[in-house]
Enzyme design. Structure first.
Site, PDB file in Angstrom:
ATOM      1  N   LEU A 183       0.829  -1.209   0.000  1.00  0.00           N
ATOM      2  CA  LEU A 183       0.000   0.000   0.000  1.00  0.00           C
ATOM      3  C   LEU A 183       0.864   1.260   0.000  1.00  0.00           C
ATOM      4  O   LEU A 183       1.863   1.347   0.704  1.00  0.00           O
ATOM      5  CB  LEU A 183      -0.916  -0.010   1.223  1.00  0.00           C
ATOM      6  N   HIS A 186      -3.270   4.250  -2.409  1.00  0.00           N
ATOM      7  CA  HIS A 186      -4.235   3.370  -1.735  1.00  0.00           C
ATOM      8  C   HIS A 186      -4.863   4.086  -0.539  1.00  0.00           C
ATOM      9  O   HIS A 186      -6.062   3.961  -0.294  1.00  0.00           O
ATOM     10  CB  HIS A 186      -3.540   2.107  -1.217  1.00  0.00           C
TER      11      HIS A 186
END
Ligand code: PAF
Length: 281
Positions: free
Chosen positions: A30, A34
């Site tokens: 991530l 994200h």
């Protein structure tokens, strides 16, 4: 935050949380892009709702075994990012929990996935559609948030939802960029220093074509030549595709008469990056 790895645990965990239920499907690693999707999901969920993040490196959407093997999997850091962003539930299944060894059903979109990444990565969008539909069913989500960076993925998923009457609202979030213009991607961490320094070239190439478009250039040949020149000036970058397509049908166009997308995929060594720009009359 509840972290579950099995479908049965997911159902039990979600029963504790309110609606609407928002899913942010990810393959982990991530980054701030994200986190922006998760933040947007949180806003849409409101005080009563629930944000679920799935973290699953989906093997059936990879066309190159080396890319799957090298895909970053920093699970502890991913869980910390989810916790910090206020995620309620993380679903992080093993591949064996997602796919039976004798699985024989695939979801296949046959029109929007013909060009661009669909042509360059055979089977990729079948893998994406199959896993995304499974995640929707497993999570029982009301809405799901996807990044616009993967605009062909977004179009294909919207088409799947429309054509199969999937009761999930698809929400798009604008591409998040590094300060130098490079679109955020989990693959960026695999670039070496020289490649990373060169990679904003994708954005510069697309913006050069956009500038040509804004000063009146309309033909695909000229717009592609403008962008290609910028990318090919680098010894590190290798073009996988550079295409101008209709923004809705994703079919190649000869000249711009309706909204279009100029899209590119470029290899830096083994790392493949994508980006696009919208050119609209
Ligand atoms: O965009 C991605 O990260 C993946 O394609 C997705 C939607 C999580 C499906 O594996």
């Amino acid at each position: 935050m509840t972290v579950v790895t099995r479908a049965s645990e997911l159902t039990a965990a979600l029963a504790e949380y309110g609606r609407p239920r928002l899913l942010v499907p990810t393959m982990g690693a991530l980054h701030d892009g994200h986190v922006a999707l998760i933040r947007h999901a949180k806003e849409l969920a409101g005080a009563e709702g629930t944000v679920v993040v799935s973290i699953f490196v989906n093997p059936i959407q990879f066309d190159r075994p080396g890319d799957l093997a090298a895909y970053p999997r920093p699970m502890e850091a991913d869980l910390a990012a989810c916790r910090a962003a206020g995620v309620a539930v993380v679903f992080a299944p093993e591949a064996t929990a997602m796919y039976a060894t004798d699985r024989s059903v695939t979801v296949s979109e046959s029109r929007l996935s013909r060009n661009l990444c669909g042509a360059a990565r055979p089977g990729h969008f079948d893998g994406v559609c199959t896993v995304v539909l499974k995640l929707f069913l497993l999570c029982g989500c009301d809405m799901a948030v996807f990044g616009e960076k993967d605009f062909q993925q977004l179009a294909v998923i919207r088409r799947m939802v429309r054509d199969l009457n999937v009761p999930v609202t698809i929400v798009a979030h604008p591409t998040v960029r590094e300060t130098d213009g490079l679109a955020m991607s989990s693959r960026n961490v695999r670039l070496d220093t020289a490649q990373r320094a060169d990679a904003p070239r994708l954005r510069h190439a697309l913006l050069a074509a956009l500038a040509a478009y804004q000063t009146g250039t309309r033909t695909t040949a000229e717009l592609l030549a403008t962008a290609r020149q910028v990318i090919e000036a680098s010894a590190l970058a290798r073009i996988d595709y550079l295409s101008l397509v209709d923004a809705e049908s994703l079919e190649a166009v000869e000249r711009i008469e309706r909204p279009a997308l100029l899209a590119t995929a470029v290899f830096y060594g083994e790392v493949r990056l994508i980006d696009h720009v919208r050119l609209a009359p």
